[in-house]
Write an enzyme that holds these catalytic residues in place. Structure first.
Site, short mmCIF file in Angstrom:
data_model
loop_
_atom_site.label_atom_id
_atom_site.label_comp_id
_atom_site.label_asym_id
_atom_site.label_seq_id
_atom_site.Cartn_x
_atom_site.Cartn_y
_atom_site.Cartn_z
N LEU A 49 0.82 -1.22 0.00
CA LEU A 49 0.00 0.00 0.00
C LEU A 49 0.85 1.27 0.00
CD1 LEU A 49 -3.04 -0.66 2.36
CD2 LEU A 49 -3.07 -0.26 -0.10
N CYS A 50 1.95 1.25 0.73
CA CYS A 50 2.80 2.44 0.79
C CYS A 50 3.46 2.70 -0.56
CB CYS A 50 3.86 2.29 1.88
SG CYS A 50 3.12 2.20 3.54
N THR A 51 3.83 1.64 -1.27
CA THR A 51 4.42 1.81 -2.60
C THR A 51 3.36 2.35 -3.56
OG1 THR A 51 6.05 0.09 -2.20
CG2 THR A 51 5.59 0.63 -4.50
#
Length: 158
Positions: A49-51
């Site tokens: 999700l952060c990527t």
């Protein structure tokens, strides 16, 4: 029992920050004065999700530049991991390391959250816009990754 997390609101003064950044620099609140800034707090570099969130910001970075914003991502990752994240994803903005969680706590972006049905302490995915005078103009806790850019376009008038 841990104290209730800070909850900032539009109109509040942005809490102080002074953090090491990828590439060996530092970022502090004084250096951000004079132009708007977008701070986005995320749990961990090079995770799914952060990527996705970082790449969405990368792909729409020109929108923020055109409106005068500097974009700064903040996570608890060490600087070496942030350097790797920037290199692997081609990220054009500053990433800062908050390994102690002090800045995240000051912004209310660190605290109890539900991860896969278990309560844990960690980064609460959050985004803040700060105006040229250091005042918060946008505050969003528990950011939904798929709608992040659309939300910012609407709320910041990008």
């Amino acid at each position: 029992m841990s104290p209730a997390p800070v909850k900032l609101a539009v109109g509040d003064a942005a809490p102080a920050l002074d953090l090491p950044t990828a590439g060996g620099g530092r970022v502090d609140l004084a250096a951000l004065a004079g132009a708007p800034a977008l701070l986005w707090f995320y749990p961990a570099a090079n995770t799914s999700l952060c990527t996705t969130q970082a790449c969405d910001l990368r792909d729409n970075h020109q929108l923020f530049l055109d409106a005068g914003y500097r974009v700064i991502g903040i996570s608890p990752d060490p600087v070496a991991e942030l350097d790797r994240f920037i290199a692997e994803q081609g990220l054009p903005f500053t990433l800062a390391s908050d390994e102690s969680h002090q800045v995240m706590e000051a912004y209310g972006a660190w605290g109890e959250k539900n991860m896969y049905g278990k309560l844990v302490q960690g980064t609460i995915r959050s985004t803040f816009a700060i105006d040229a005078e250091g005042v918060l103009t946008f505050v969003k806790y528990r950011v939904g990754t798929p709608k992040h850019i659309a939300l910012l376009q609407e709320k910041l008038g990008l």
